[in-house]
Design a protein around this motif. Structure first.
Motif, mmCIF file in Angstrom:
data_model
loop_
_atom_site.group_PDB
_atom_site.id
_atom_site.type_symbol
_atom_site.label_atom_id
_atom_site.label_comp_id
_atom_site.label_asym_id
_atom_site.label_seq_id
_atom_site.Cartn_x
_atom_site.Cartn_y
_atom_site.Cartn_z
ATOM 1 N N GLY A 109 0.799 -1.223 0.000
ATOM 2 C CA GLY A 109 0.000 0.000 0.000
ATOM 3 C C GLY A 109 0.833 1.274 0.000
ATOM 4 N N THR A 110 2.144 1.129 0.196
ATOM 5 C CA THR A 110 2.987 2.326 0.310
ATOM 6 C C THR A 110 3.241 2.943 -1.058
ATOM 7 O OG1 THR A 110 4.081 1.153 2.107
ATOM 8 C CG2 THR A 110 5.115 3.191 1.342
ATOM 9 N N LYS A 111 3.016 4.250 -1.152
ATOM 10 C CA LYS A 111 3.257 4.932 -2.426
ATOM 11 C C LYS A 111 4.684 5.465 -2.434
ATOM 12 C CE LYS A 111 -1.529 6.441 -3.058
ATOM 13 N NZ LYS A 111 -2.234 6.487 -1.758
ATOM 14 N N MET A 112 5.478 4.983 -3.377
ATOM 15 C CA MET A 112 6.909 5.294 -3.337
ATOM 16 C C MET A 112 7.216 6.766 -3.643
ATOM 17 S SD MET A 112 7.621 2.472 -2.219
ATOM 18 C CE MET A 112 9.380 2.381 -2.006
ATOM 19 N N VAL A 113 6.442 7.379 -4.511
ATOM 20 C CA VAL A 113 6.664 8.798 -4.794
ATOM 21 C C VAL A 113 6.414 9.612 -3.518
ATOM 22 C CG1 VAL A 113 6.006 10.775 -6.211
ATOM 23 C CG2 VAL A 113 5.995 8.479 -7.193
ATOM 24 N N GLU A 114 5.392 9.185 -2.808
ATOM 25 C CA GLU A 114 5.055 9.834 -1.543
ATOM 26 C C GLU A 114 6.206 9.693 -0.534
ATOM 27 O OE1 GLU A 114 3.299 11.558 1.620
ATOM 28 O OE2 GLU A 114 2.821 11.742 -0.498
ATOM 29 N N ILE A 115 6.844 8.516 -0.519
ATOM 30 C CA ILE A 115 7.973 8.289 0.381
ATOM 31 C C ILE A 115 9.136 9.214 0.011
ATOM 32 C CG2 ILE A 115 9.764 6.594 1.006
ATOM 33 C CD1 ILE A 115 7.098 6.143 2.421
ATOM 34 N N ALA A 116 9.407 9.311 -1.290
ATOM 35 C CA ALA A 116 10.479 10.192 -1.745
ATOM 36 C C ALA A 116 10.158 11.632 -1.345
ATOM 37 C CB ALA A 116 10.657 10.082 -3.255
ATOM 38 N N ARG A 117 8.901 12.002 -1.494
ATOM 39 C CA ARG A 117 8.478 13.360 -1.139
ATOM 40 C C ARG A 117 8.651 13.599 0.372
ATOM 41 N NH1 ARG A 117 3.730 16.635 0.158
ATOM 42 N NH2 ARG A 117 3.085 14.808 1.313
ATOM 43 N N PHE A 118 8.289 12.590 1.153
ATOM 44 C CA PHE A 118 8.424 12.697 2.608
ATOM 45 C C PHE A 118 9.882 12.951 3.002
ATOM 46 C CE2 PHE A 118 9.672 10.368 6.461
ATOM 47 C CZ PHE A 118 8.946 11.070 7.408
ATOM 48 N N TYR A 119 10.797 12.179 2.422
ATOM 49 C CA TYR A 119 12.205 12.359 2.778
ATOM 50 C C TYR A 119 12.725 13.704 2.294
ATOM 51 C CZ TYR A 119 12.862 7.689 4.661
ATOM 52 O OH TYR A 119 12.803 6.580 5.446
ATOM 53 N N MET A 120 12.260 14.138 1.126
ATOM 54 C CA MET A 120 12.754 15.418 0.632
ATOM 55 C C MET A 120 12.213 16.566 1.481
ATOM 56 S SD MET A 120 14.918 16.711 -1.181
ATOM 57 C CE MET A 120 15.400 15.184 -1.986
ATOM 58 N N GLU A 121 11.010 16.413 1.969
ATOM 59 C CA GLU A 121 10.469 17.426 2.868
ATOM 60 C C GLU A 121 11.356 17.514 4.111
ATOM 61 O OE1 GLU A 121 6.547 16.584 4.326
ATOM 62 O OE2 GLU A 121 6.173 18.705 4.765
ATOM 63 N N PHE A 122 11.763 16.348 4.588
ATOM 64 C CA PHE A 122 12.661 16.286 5.741
ATOM 65 C C PHE A 122 13.956 17.038 5.450
ATOM 66 C CE2 PHE A 122 16.139 14.319 8.042
ATOM 67 C CZ PHE A 122 15.658 14.254 9.339
ATOM 68 N N CYS A 123 14.573 16.736 4.313
ATOM 69 C CA CYS A 123 15.857 17.363 3.987
ATOM 70 C C CYS A 123 15.696 18.859 3.771
ATOM 71 C CB CYS A 123 16.462 16.731 2.740
ATOM 72 S SG CYS A 123 16.949 15.029 3.013
ATOM 73 N N ARG A 124 14.603 19.237 3.156
ATOM 74 C CA ARG A 124 14.348 20.657 2.925
ATOM 75 C C ARG A 124 14.271 21.402 4.257
ATOM 76 N NH1 ARG A 124 8.972 22.986 -0.121
ATOM 77 N NH2 ARG A 124 9.279 25.129 0.493
ATOM 78 N N GLU A 125 13.663 20.766 5.250
ATOM 79 C CA GLU A 125 13.536 21.429 6.538
ATOM 80 C C GLU A 125 14.814 21.355 7.355
ATOM 81 O OE1 GLU A 125 10.102 19.736 8.371
ATOM 82 O OE2 GLU A 125 8.781 20.531 6.809
ATOM 83 N N GLU A 126 15.649 20.379 7.060
ATOM 84 C CA GLU A 126 16.838 20.185 7.885
ATOM 85 C C GLU A 126 18.118 20.723 7.256
ATOM 86 O OE1 GLU A 126 16.880 19.433 10.952
ATOM 87 O OE2 GLU A 126 14.758 18.950 11.099
ATOM 88 N N THR A 127 18.077 21.137 5.999
ATOM 89 C CA THR A 127 19.284 21.687 5.401
ATOM 90 C C THR A 127 19.678 22.944 6.170
ATOM 91 O OG1 THR A 127 20.221 22.769 3.460
ATOM 92 C CG2 THR A 127 17.850 22.831 3.658
ATOM 93 N N CYS A 128 20.988 23.109 6.356
ATOM 94 C CA CYS A 128 21.421 24.255 7.167
ATOM 95 C C CYS A 128 21.290 25.548 6.383
ATOM 96 C CB CYS A 128 22.856 24.060 7.654
ATOM 97 S SG CYS A 128 24.100 24.374 6.388
ATOM 98 N N GLY A 129 21.347 25.462 5.057
ATOM 99 C CA GLY A 129 21.192 26.665 4.244
ATOM 100 C C GLY A 129 22.497 27.295 3.822
ATOM 101 N N LYS A 130 23.595 26.638 4.139
ATOM 102 C CA LYS A 130 24.870 27.266 3.803
ATOM 103 C C LYS A 130 25.163 27.183 2.301
ATOM 104 C CE LYS A 130 29.822 27.085 4.744
ATOM 105 N NZ LYS A 130 30.884 26.613 5.626
ATOM 106 N N CYS A 131 25.117 25.994 1.728
ATOM 107 C CA CYS A 131 25.485 25.893 0.312
ATOM 108 C C CYS A 131 24.235 25.893 -0.568
ATOM 109 C CB CYS A 131 26.379 24.691 0.045
ATOM 110 S SG CYS A 131 25.530 23.120 -0.079
ATOM 111 N N VAL A 132 24.402 26.450 -1.764
ATOM 112 C CA VAL A 132 23.258 26.690 -2.643
ATOM 113 C C VAL A 132 22.554 25.402 -3.091
ATOM 114 C CG1 VAL A 132 22.496 27.804 -4.764
ATOM 115 C CG2 VAL A 132 24.341 28.812 -3.418
#
Lengths: 190, 547, 182, 238
Positions: free
Chosen positions: B437-460
């Motif tokens: 039942g797991t949607k893989m695109v959704e999983i990729a989106r979930f992890y990217m949301e995580f990284c987007r929120e956790e990136t420190c913002g130093k490098c472009v």
């Protein structure tokens, strides 16, 4: 392109646990407030002294300030900058980098929804959406009466219990929306 | 403290023990399943039966089978009980004297237990983490004694090299080599850091180790300090782990009191102290250069390497950084020798690995298996598969930096090399099972949301690349994407991977790339149907206010 | 060889790009010898975008429903579509309203908060086109063949872009003279 | 002082050990795109534009923070590097609000120059149109965050050369922004000496003199290098 546009909004901040002294200070009347705050500054000074006023101790000192004052108000940041001999912008930069530091007061109660992978796979986002609807606030916000803050956590490390929540420091696992809403109501009733 | 005193301490603890012990788990999993009520029930039963002199009720750290908490273990019969309720407590107590209980006995022949080989978790269920005496009683601090009195620092490094241990934080760099590099730096101030900033969502190995067996980590750090010539260690851990912090603080205090930490340990010339530094909610601080900035009171921004911490780390001094699990392996390696450790596991990956098994799996929990165990053994045999007869679709390892291994590749052994070849990584040990039942695109989106929120913002590339990647995934998962968007997604993923400054950005696209590899059809199925396509059709049509 | 069917389109922009087009001065005469201007606010009176256009310069961003409708028609009927100027390429100045949020907040700001008198939204269905929520660059809406940035693109840049096309070659959009924004 | 020799795009260079690949490239008259790098300031390696390929190393490394090694073989231009650099530029343009037509730095902007250098005629990634602020509270200068690319040159120049540390970066990730003091209006920050070094250091039109209008900002970026060398070598003539 909605919430992402605000430079000031932090996304899903994980939240400090509120300290007893914070609750106390809220209840205290205006007269004793000054004295109360002096006592809190003293506690902060003690911590800085213990770290020999070294600039490297900034995060430790901010932890203490957050515990003592409940959040990092401007005067506190100024006090810390002065004590540790740091530029104001440096202190502000550090205080806003870490999600556990809050520059605004939080609610009397906190409900943290774990948004880690295991919880996500088991429906944490639906749970969060239900809580947002129930409380009428978005994650990261506090109800207008200051009663409760709804927060998201990256992962609280209790993946075996997914989906997990933390209400006022108490972890509960395998939650349904109904169960969590009931627990929130119980906490608010106390 | 000398060796005789150490043995005496262990003996005393043995003598102090009552004939029977009932251990209850105090980790978060069992506690929220009702372990405290069970403890109260056990204590009441002992009190009511006036059994205080015979039965000891004692807490232990995580015993692993979190799905079936609260767990209770009776010693010396070594019987495990699962899903114990407060009502069953009295009958469990009665078993010490031949009584019967209806509490469910855990089947220790089940692969969940049988396939495990506890080294890091060897003290699981055996010691109260808050009592140093119990750690000493099971042989604790003897490795430190051995290293300090029988071995030169170079010999310790040599054993570590022989063991073949690789960094358990996810990077997999050979631990012995790292130690050797730091040891070879000119003498002077050096540091040892234990990276306990376990941030991968879905991972709780380090929390468990720190909560359940904190002294083992301290012992590993002290041995490391001796080997590399450092006198000061830091444990950098998350504020989100209050129990781990508490146990660690207590452990440091006790270790100082018994002089396992401090000056002239075991009468040698070696001094070592450990301080705790508590993070403040930043995933990126798990990156070693960011972590060091954070210890120094700064924003957790990583910096380019080289110079590596081994050459220039904390306060520009040579610094050894290993994670919790790596340090937890040190004492057994010193005790039994590097060759012993290297005899476990596979050619590529020696020893064992701890995994946090979660997601759509029956037996969620913490396991330690020899390297080379296959994912299928872990998921299907040990984990009993997806609950309610569901079907495994993929296993995710390595969290936001890792990838998904599809079900048809489950026979892959757990090894650095094999997992990397599949586009997944060993990671720190999070293992999340996904069902059909797991949607893989959704999983990729979930992890990217995580990284987007956790990136420190130093490098472009990382600061804004993660945002654009997230937006692309969001668009695709909402059914508004085009074939061009998928192409763009892949291109940008490679760019962010190759151009980012630190490990966070360099691995952030992995969940996208691995799902594109194995589940591309799911992306394509979500694209706009050709009928919708008029070039790239605009997504927001007119939306004027009703005046 | 038949004449090139040439069009220019003016969407959400200030017409400065078209003014710059006219700044090509005498080269316009040469251009006229090679092309039929089949649709253009400055070179033709036709009201409908015809079929089979070879080259079209599109000035301006996509800001309202009329722009959206026209650009889709242009794309369908045009061989080589050129994003002409910064508004077409980046949304530029018209796009600055995007920072205010959606159409509603833009109208509120413009017609209610900042109005001195007669505070009301413009509303004349069929005459005043409805705003899109976000102003978009042309290539966010339809595929684009050539990008010619500039605010406005200098006359020489326009000439250097069009001249090769007349010979059946694609222009090389490189270097400060050809792709500097602003 | 020991000297190392290396190749940059096939050109042999000899340079003092401890120098960066960026400095070696300058020595070899090879232009490497850069934004966060400014001679005279510490290096941070954050814009990633100056990444280069080095033979035998399977990672791209920033020229500004990578030390030269004997025998290094550096490639500064390749189709892959060009493509990646262009993407970096596209991301930067999309992240802020860079409306060149109305910018003080139009025509004298390093962001604009880099876009041309990498052949960016449009962005393949949608612009984000963030809601950012401008601060005009200072008597002489202004900062418009819409045009900021977070290169942190202002932060470094103020801290390392002027010694005032007015600026720092606050928040994190996409919400990062340059902050003066405790997030106060710039004009209220006691530490600011109004020296204007941040104006000169800024590669775009984000920090500017108030009397400059569109296209009028002429930053004197070499001045900082001059100043640093003047202090070091006591050479006060340019």
């Amino acid at each position: 392109m909605s919430v992402q546009n605000q430079p000031t909004a932090t996304v899903a901040p994980e939240k400090p646990q509120k300290s007893a002294s914070d609750n106390k200070s809220k209840k205290s009347d205006n007269k004793s407030k000054k004295k109360e705050s002096d006592r809190r500054y003293k506690a902060l000074d003690m911590t800085m002294k213990r770290h020999h006023y070294e600039a490297d101790a900034l995060i430790e000192v901010l932890h203490k300030a957050q515990d003592t004052f409940g959040y990092l108000e401007e005067d506190v940041l100024r006090h810390v900058a002065k004590g540790l001999k740091l530029p104001l912008s440096r202190v502000y930069g550090v205080a806003t980098f870490y999600h556990l530091f809050s520059l605004k007061p939080g609610g009397e109660h906190t409900c943290v929804v774990c948004l880690g992978t295991a919880c996500h796979v088991k429906g944490a986002s639906e749970l969060l959406a239900d809580l947002e609807a129930e409380l009428g606030i978005k994650v990261g916000e506090t109800t207008s009466d200051g009663k409760i803050s709804l927060l998201g956590a990256r992962c609280i490390g209790t993946c075996g219990l997914a989906p997990a929540i933390v209400i006022d420091e108490v972890v509960s696992g395998k939650q349904t929306s109904e169960e969590t809403i009931k627990q929130i109501k119980d906490a608010l009733a106390q | 403290m000398d060796i005789n005193e150490l043995h005496a301490m262990a003996e005393q603890e043995q003598l102090r023990r009552k004939p029977h012990r009932i251990r209850y788990c105090t980790s978060a999993g069992c506690v929220s399943a009702g372990a405290i009520a069970v403890k109260d029930g056990l204590k009441a039963a002992v009190k009511d039966g006036k059994l205080d002199n015979e039965i000891e009720i004692s807490s232990v750290g995580c015993m692993g089978l979190c799905a079936r908490g609260p767990l209770v273990k009776v010693e010396p019969s070594e019987i495990f009980y699962e899903n114990v309720t407060a009502e069953q407590a009295a009958s469990v107590v009665s078993t010490c004297h031949g009584g019967a209980t209806d509490a469910k006995v855990s089947d220790l022949e089940h692969p969940f237990w049988k396939l495990q080989q506890p080294i890091v978790l060897e003290n699981r269920g055996r010691i109260n983490p808050e009592r140093i005496e119990e750690y000493v009683q099971v042989g604790g601090y003897q490795s430190l004694h051995k290293a300090l009195t029988d071995m030169t620092p170079a010999e310790v490094v040599e054993e570590m090299k022989k063991s073949g241990l690789r960094g358990r934080g996810g990077g997999g760099y050979p631990t012995g080599l790292k130690w050797e590099t730091v040891a070879k730096m000119p003498p002077g101030q050096k540091y040892v850091i234990c990276n306990a900033d376990e941030g991968d969502p879905g991972a709780f190995m380090d929390r468990s180790i720190l909560e359940s067996d904190p002294h083992r980590v301290l012992e590993g750090m002290a041995i490391a300090g001796y080997a590399v010539g450092a006198t000061h260690g830091f444990v950098y851990t998350r504020a989100e782990y209050p129990l781990a912090i508490k146990h660690l603080q207590k452990a440091i205090k006790q270790a100082k009191k018994f002089e396992f930490l401090g000056s002239q340990i075991f009468g040698s010339g070696f001094d070592f102290k450990v301080d705790i530094r508590i993070g403040a909610g930043a995933f990126v601080c798990g990156e070693e250069t960011a972590l060091m900035h954070s210890i120094q009171g700064a924003r957790g921004n990583p910096r380019p390497r080289p110079p590596y911490p081994a050459a220039s780390g904390l306060w520009d001094c040579p610094t050894l950084i290993n994670n919790v699990e790596s340090f937890a392996n040190v004492a057994p390696i010193v005790r039994n020798g590097g060759d012993w450790y290297a005899s476990i596991g596979t050619e590529d990956s020696k020893g064992t690995k701890v995994f946090a098994l979660t997601g759509k799996i029956t037996n969620t929990g913490l396991i330690e298996v020899p390297m080379g165990t296959t994912l299928r053994q872990i998921v299907e045999e040990m984990g009993d598969g997806v609950p309610d007869g569901g079907v495994v679709k993929a296993v995710q390892t390595g969290g936001p930096s890792g990838g998904c291994v599809p079900a048809d590749l489950l026979d892959t052994p757990v090894e650095y090399k094999s997992l990397l070849k599949l586009g997944a990584i060993m990671g720190s040990g999070g293992m999340i099972v996904m069902d059909e039942g797991t949607k893989m695109v959704e999983i990729a989106r979930f992890y990217m949301e995580f990284c987007r929120e956790e990136t420190c913002g130093k490098c472009v590339p990382c600061r804004t690349g993660t945002v654009q990647l997230y937006e692309l995934l969001d668009k695709i998962s909402k059914g508004q994407g085009t074939a061009k968007d998928v192409e763009q997604l892949e291109k940008l993923s490679y760019m962010v991977k190759e151009m980012s400054l630190c490990g966070l950005g360099q691995t952030a696209p992995n969940p996208i790339l691995s799902t594109l590899d194995y589940f591309k059809q799911e992306y394509l199925d979500l694209l706009q149907s050709p009928a919708d396509l008029n070039g790239n059709k605009i997504e927001a049509t007119a939306n004027a206010p009703s005046a | 060889m038949g004449k090139v069917k040439f069009a220019t389109v003016w969407l959400a922009g200030c017409a400065g790009c078209h003014m710059s087009f006219l700044d090509m001065d005498e080269w316009l005469i040469e251009l006229a010898q090679h092309v039929d201007v089949v649709y253009s606010p400055v070179g033709s009176d036709l009201k409908h975008y015809p079929d089979g256009v070879d080259v079209c310069l599109v000035e301006g961003a996509i800001a309202n429903v009329d722009n959206l409708e026209l650009i889709q028609e242009v794309r369908q009927k045009t061989k080589i579509l050129i994003s002409f100027g910064d508004c077409a390429v980046t949304a530029n100045v018209p796009g600055m309203r995007n920072m205010l949020g959606g159409a509603e907040s833009v109208l509120t700001r413009g017609y209610l908060e900042l109005a001195d008198a007669g505070k009301q939204f413009p509303n004349e269905p069929g005459i005043v086109p409805e705003l899109l929520d976000q102003v978009q660059s042309v290539h966010n809406v339809v595929p684009v063949d050539i990008f010619m940035p500039g605010c406005p693109p200098p006359a020489d840049r326009i000439k250097a872009t069009l001249a090769p096309l007349l010979k059946g070659e694609m222009p090389v959009m490189e270097g400060r003279e050809m792709i500097k924004f602003g | 002082m020991s000297v190392v020799t290396l190749k940059i795009d096939g050109v042999d260079v000899a340079i003092a050990a401890g120098s960066s690949v960026m400095q070696a490239a300058q020595e070899a008259s090879v232009e490497i795109p850069r934004l966060c790098y400014l001679e005279g300031l510490s290096t941070v390696g954050s814009c990633r534009l100056c990444v280069v390929e080095i033979a035998g190393i399977n990672k791209l490394l920033p020229a500004c923070t990578t030390e030269v090694r004997e025998g290094m073989d550096v490639t500064t231009q390749s189709p892959k590097l060009q493509d990646y650099r262009r993407m970096v530029l596209e991301l930067l343009f999309g992240e802020g609000n860079h409306v060149c037509a109305i910018c003080v730095a139009n025509g004298n902007c390093e962001l604009q120059d880099m876009a041309i250098a990498v052949g960016m005629d449009h962005s393949r990634f949608p612009y984000r149109f963030p809601d950012r602020k401008a601060d005009l509270s200072h008597t002489q200068f202004g900062i418009d965050h819409n045009r900021c690319i977070l290169c942190t040159r202002c932060v470094r120049v103020c801290d390392e050369i002027e010694g005032a540390h007015v600026w720092d970066v606050s928040q994190r990730g996409e919400f990062c922004h340059i902050t003066s003091g405790l997030d106060q209006p710039w004009g209220d920050v006691d530490a600011c000496t109004a020296c204007g070094k941040c104006v000169d250091a800024c590669p775009t039109g984000a920090i500017f003199r108030k009397n400059d209008t569109t296209g009028e900002k002429v930053g004197d970026r070499e001045k900082l290098e001059f100043l640093v060398k003047a202090r070091e070598n006591r050479e006060w003539v340019r």
